[in-house]
Design an enzyme around this catalytic site. Structure first.
Site, PDB file in Angstrom:
ATOM      1  N   CYS A 114      20.622  69.366  31.761  1.00  0.00           N
ATOM      2  CA  CYS A 114      21.539  70.521  31.540  1.00  0.00           C
ATOM      3  C   CYS A 114      22.426  70.704  32.578  1.00  0.00           C
ATOM      4  O   CYS A 114      23.671  70.818  32.302  1.00  0.00           O
ATOM      5  CB  CYS A 114      21.156  71.562  30.973  1.00  0.00           C
ATOM      6  SG  CYS A 114      19.940  71.445  29.275  1.00  0.00           S
ATOM      7  N   CYS A 122      16.457  73.545  32.664  1.00  0.00           N
ATOM      8  CA  CYS A 122      16.908  72.293  32.315  1.00  0.00           C
ATOM      9  C   CYS A 122      17.789  71.373  33.446  1.00  0.00           C
ATOM     10  O   CYS A 122      18.915  71.695  33.400  1.00  0.00           O
ATOM     11  CB  CYS A 122      17.444  72.277  30.710  1.00  0.00           C
ATOM     12  SG  CYS A 122      17.948  70.602  30.292  1.00  0.00           S
TER      13      CYS A 122
END
Length: 103
Positions: free
Chosen positions: A34, A31
């Protein structure tokens, strides 16, 4: 305080039974957002000694992600006394992360 990897095995002890606020960062290695938010979460862990900061890898802990109804990552969840009190979805600058802790 350092960040803790939260798993099904330590969830009760580290989150539900924790004293004070707990910030949970639901994330995954693939991600991009993230990875962008990770340094801010780490800074919060170092600066806010009154907050337990835990990271939950949704790929390794899908049952915890399901328990919290996580459908998008990153998701930050603030817990107190075993109950969710705040939630923020998506990338956030550090000051926004600090704001969700000041509930």
């Amino acid at each position: 305080m350092s960040m803790i990897a939260i798993t099904s095995e330590n969830f009760k002890e580290q989150v539900l039974d924790a004293q004070g606020l707990v910030l949970l960062d639901f994330w995954a290695t693939w991600c991009g957002p993230c990875k962008m938010i990770a340094p801010y979460v780490e800074e919060v862990a170092q600066e806010r000694m009154d907050v337990t900061v835990g990271k939950i890898d949704v790929d390794l802990e899908p049952q915890l992600a399901a328990k919290f109804g996580i459908t998008s990552i990153p998701t930050l969840v603030v817990m107190e006394n075993g109950k969710e009190i705040s939630r923020a979805l998506g990338y956030r600058p550090k000051q926004d992360i600090l704001k969700i802790l000041d509930v």
